[in-house]
Design a protein around this motif. Structure first.
Motif, PDB file in Angstrom:
ATOM      1  N   ARG A 262       0.815  -1.122  -0.172  1.00 27.63           N
ATOM      2  CA  ARG A 262       0.012  -0.043   0.043  1.00 27.63           C
ATOM      3  C   ARG A 262       0.942   1.229   0.033  1.00 27.63           C
ATOM      4  O   ARG A 262       0.407   2.397  -0.193  1.00 27.63           O
ATOM      5  CB  ARG A 262      -0.858   0.023   1.275  1.00 27.63           C
ATOM      6  CG  ARG A 262      -1.697  -1.061   1.588  1.00 27.63           C
ATOM      7  CD  ARG A 262      -2.951  -0.927   0.296  1.00 27.63           C
ATOM      8  NE  ARG A 262      -3.919  -1.974   0.618  1.00 27.63           N
ATOM      9  CZ  ARG A 262      -5.015  -2.036  -0.019  1.00 27.63           C
ATOM     10  NH1 ARG A 262      -5.425  -1.337  -1.073  1.00 27.63           N
ATOM     11  NH2 ARG A 262      -6.162  -2.733   0.446  1.00 27.63           N
ATOM     12  N   ARG A 275       3.214  11.363   3.161  1.00 20.91           N
ATOM     13  CA  ARG A 275       3.077  11.101   4.777  1.00 20.91           C
ATOM     14  C   ARG A 275       4.312  11.422   5.600  1.00 20.91           C
ATOM     15  O   ARG A 275       4.397  12.011   6.587  1.00 20.91           O
ATOM     16  CB  ARG A 275       2.870   9.638   4.779  1.00 20.91           C
ATOM     17  CG  ARG A 275       1.529   9.040   4.016  1.00 20.91           C
ATOM     18  CD  ARG A 275       0.090   9.437   4.902  1.00 20.91           C
ATOM     19  NE  ARG A 275      -0.877   9.225   4.181  1.00 20.91           N
ATOM     20  CZ  ARG A 275      -2.276   9.350   4.588  1.00 20.91           C
ATOM     21  NH1 ARG A 275      -2.364   9.695   6.202  1.00 20.91           N
ATOM     22  NH2 ARG A 275      -3.153   8.623   3.792  1.00 20.91           N
ATOM     23  N   ASP A 322       3.970   7.769   0.849  1.00 23.16           N
ATOM     24  CA  ASP A 322       2.506   8.104   0.907  1.00 23.16           C
ATOM     25  C   ASP A 322       1.596   6.797   0.944  1.00 23.16           C
ATOM     26  O   ASP A 322       2.300   5.639   0.459  1.00 23.16           O
ATOM     27  CB  ASP A 322       2.059   8.953  -0.075  1.00 23.16           C
ATOM     28  CG  ASP A 322       0.889   9.928   0.208  1.00 23.16           C
ATOM     29  OD1 ASP A 322       0.315   9.493   1.283  1.00 23.16           O
ATOM     30  OD2 ASP A 322       0.465  10.862  -0.197  1.00 23.16           O
ATOM     31  N   TRP A 323       0.417   6.793   1.219  1.00 26.13           N
ATOM     32  CA  TRP A 323      -0.578   5.768   1.030  1.00 26.13           C
ATOM     33  C   TRP A 323      -2.025   6.208   1.156  1.00 26.13           C
ATOM     34  O   TRP A 323      -2.186   7.134   1.512  1.00 26.13           O
ATOM     35  CB  TRP A 323      -0.291   4.642   2.339  1.00 26.13           C
ATOM     36  CG  TRP A 323      -0.325   5.144   3.492  1.00 26.13           C
ATOM     37  CD1 TRP A 323      -1.309   5.271   4.330  1.00 26.13           C
ATOM     38  CD2 TRP A 323       0.761   5.167   4.499  1.00 26.13           C
ATOM     39  NE1 TRP A 323      -0.946   5.526   5.600  1.00 26.13           N
ATOM     40  CE2 TRP A 323       0.282   5.683   5.642  1.00 26.13           C
ATOM     41  CE3 TRP A 323       2.136   5.288   4.096  1.00 26.13           C
ATOM     42  CZ2 TRP A 323       1.249   5.995   6.707  1.00 26.13           C
ATOM     43  CZ3 TRP A 323       3.264   5.539   5.378  1.00 26.13           C
ATOM     44  CH2 TRP A 323       2.594   6.001   6.474  1.00 26.13           C
ATOM     45  N   PRO A 324      -2.736   5.327   0.568  1.00 27.04           N
ATOM     46  CA  PRO A 324      -4.095   6.194   0.397  1.00 27.04           C
ATOM     47  C   PRO A 324      -4.808   6.187   1.872  1.00 27.04           C
ATOM     48  O   PRO A 324      -4.729   5.529   2.858  1.00 27.04           O
ATOM     49  CB  PRO A 324      -4.973   5.000  -0.605  1.00 27.04           C
ATOM     50  CG  PRO A 324      -3.864   4.291  -1.130  1.00 27.04           C
ATOM     51  CD  PRO A 324      -2.735   4.354  -0.167  1.00 27.04           C
ATOM     52  N   SER A 325      -5.636   7.100   1.920  1.00 26.41           N
ATOM     53  CA  SER A 325      -6.610   7.016   3.223  1.00 26.41           C
ATOM     54  C   SER A 325      -7.413   5.833   3.338  1.00 26.41           C
ATOM     55  O   SER A 325      -7.877   5.262   2.548  1.00 26.41           O
ATOM     56  CB  SER A 325      -7.526   8.334   3.153  1.00 26.41           C
ATOM     57  OG  SER A 325      -6.827   9.482   3.007  1.00 26.41           O
ATOM     58  N   VAL A 327      -6.308   2.953   4.620  1.00 31.69           N
ATOM     59  CA  VAL A 327      -5.423   1.399   4.657  1.00 31.69           C
ATOM     60  C   VAL A 327      -4.767   1.383   5.743  1.00 31.69           C
ATOM     61  O   VAL A 327      -4.422   0.227   6.126  1.00 31.69           O
ATOM     62  CB  VAL A 327      -4.616   1.570   3.373  1.00 31.69           C
ATOM     63  CG1 VAL A 327      -5.490   1.455   2.170  1.00 31.69           C
ATOM     64  CG2 VAL A 327      -3.576   2.284   3.351  1.00 31.69           C
ATOM     65  N   GLU A 328      -4.296   2.277   6.505  1.00 35.69           N
ATOM     66  CA  GLU A 328      -3.648   2.231   7.618  1.00 35.69           C
ATOM     67  C   GLU A 328      -4.609   1.836   8.927  1.00 35.69           C
ATOM     68  O   GLU A 328      -5.870   2.062   9.141  1.00 35.69           O
ATOM     69  CB  GLU A 328      -2.954   3.659   8.268  1.00 35.69           C
ATOM     70  CG  GLU A 328      -4.005   4.795   8.461  1.00 35.69           C
ATOM     71  CD  GLU A 328      -3.157   6.057   8.847  1.00 35.69           C
ATOM     72  OE1 GLU A 328      -3.551   6.654   9.796  1.00 35.69           O
ATOM     73  OE2 GLU A 328      -2.352   6.552   7.987  1.00 35.69           O
TER      74      GLU A 328
END
Length: 333
Positions: A262, A275, A322-325, A327-328
């Motif tokens: 991700r 991020r 960075d990663w999509p909103s 998924v964390e």
């Protein structure tokens, strides 16, 4: 099919005193389910399997198999069979004789034995190997014989104690498909013990993740993979980046878990804030993917698995991650 109620197991050991292998475990396994007990060595998964099979007695608690209170029943009185890691085939018997052995011990009529042996060997696709000896078969074929022998008595539950660990990678992949096929065709409840998370994800209807004698999380493979409820589960099931909240300007009481696939990595000069910022520490080519390990400015490590062959990032290069909103996952620190 299986009910485990408040089951604990302790062992007396020389020097260490009383050791607790299982700590008040509660578990329900459904009929016709492929269920996996997953965890590292020493977590209690094999002890739990042995309790279900009758090879050990619980210190406390109840074990139900179907409608039977099984806690005090010996193995031969339970509707359960086991496939061991070592296969345990008799070298002086033919393949057909190995498969027939358990049926003979159950006093099944000879005509029925012959029919069941043929059916079991056909099920594992070894119809033409009945007259061979175990030493004439490959490891994968021996594993199939062990499965045929366990399935021939038509148990309600089949216990699988790390049955694929002795096979090479290609054979393991093939046998994973075979085991799932057999479970679907027979309708038998399969309970697998393994420390291989990929194996568990590939075959299971549900997984129980264990550590130190406790079940930490239980659910369908995708649910556990996408929504780990603890640092241990996030780290044990697949690869996961677990980052202190403070590194990303978040609450210091939480850890942030995000899967490497991700995480996007971009050259710092061509991206926005992202991020976090960092430096490429290493680049590893994995065939379809490239694994980038990034040292963030705060000192934490983040891994990213990318399929973008045009990135061509190199060690020492400044990047943003960075990663999509959504998924964390937030875990308690």
């Amino acid at each position: 099919m299986i009910g485990i109620e408040g089951v604990s197991k302790s062992f007396s050991t020389k020097g260490a005193g009383l050791v607790t292998a299982l700590n008040t475990v509660n578990l329900t396994i459904q009929d016709n389910e492929f269920f996996t007990l997953l965890g590292p060595s020493g977590c209690g998964k094999t002890t739990l399997l042995r309790l279900i099979g009758g090879f050990e007695a619980p210190t406390t608690g109840k074990i139900r198999i179907g409608d039977i209170d099984a806690a005090s029943l010996p193995p031969q009185k339970r509707p359960v069979n086991t496939v061991f890691q070592s296969y345990a085939l008799f070298p002086h018997m033919t393949i057909a004789e190995n498969v027939a052995f358990g049926l003979q011990m159950l006093k099944v009529p000879k005509a029925d034995i012959d029919q069941r042996v043929r059916a079991a060997l056909s099920m594992v696709r070894l119809d033409n190997y009945a007259s061979r000896s175990p030493r004439q078969l490959s490891g994968g074929q021996q594993q199939r014989v062990a499965l045929a022998r366990a399935l021939a008595p038509r148990p309600k539950v089949l216990l699988l104690d790390e049955p694929l660990s002795a096979l090479d990678l290609k054979l393991r992949k093939e046998m994973q498909s075979e085991l799932k096929r057999l479970q679907r065709e027979t309708g038998i409840t399969f309970i697998l013990v393994t420390h291989d998370q990929e194996e568990a994800l590939a075959m299971s209807d549900r997984i129980a993740v264990m550590s130190a004698g406790n079940i930490l999380q239980m659910g369908e493979p995708r649910e556990i993979y996408d929504n780990p409820q603890s640092h241990f589960v996030a780290d044990f099931i697949g690869e996961s980046n677990v980052i202190p909240g403070t590194v990303l300007g978040r609450d210091p009481a939480i850890m942030i878990a995000v899967r490497p696939e991700r995480v996007a990595v971009s050259p710092a000069m061509n991206a926005g804030q992202g991020r976090a910022r960092g430096t490429i520490a290493s680049v590893t080519f994995l065939g379809l993917d490239t694994l980038y390990e990034v040292t963030l400015d705060g000192g934490s490590k983040v891994r990213s698995r990318c399929r973008d062959a045009e990135l061509s990032l190199t060690a020492g290069q400044s990047v943003v991650v960075d990663w999509p909103s959504g998924v964390e996952r937030h875990l308690l620190n």
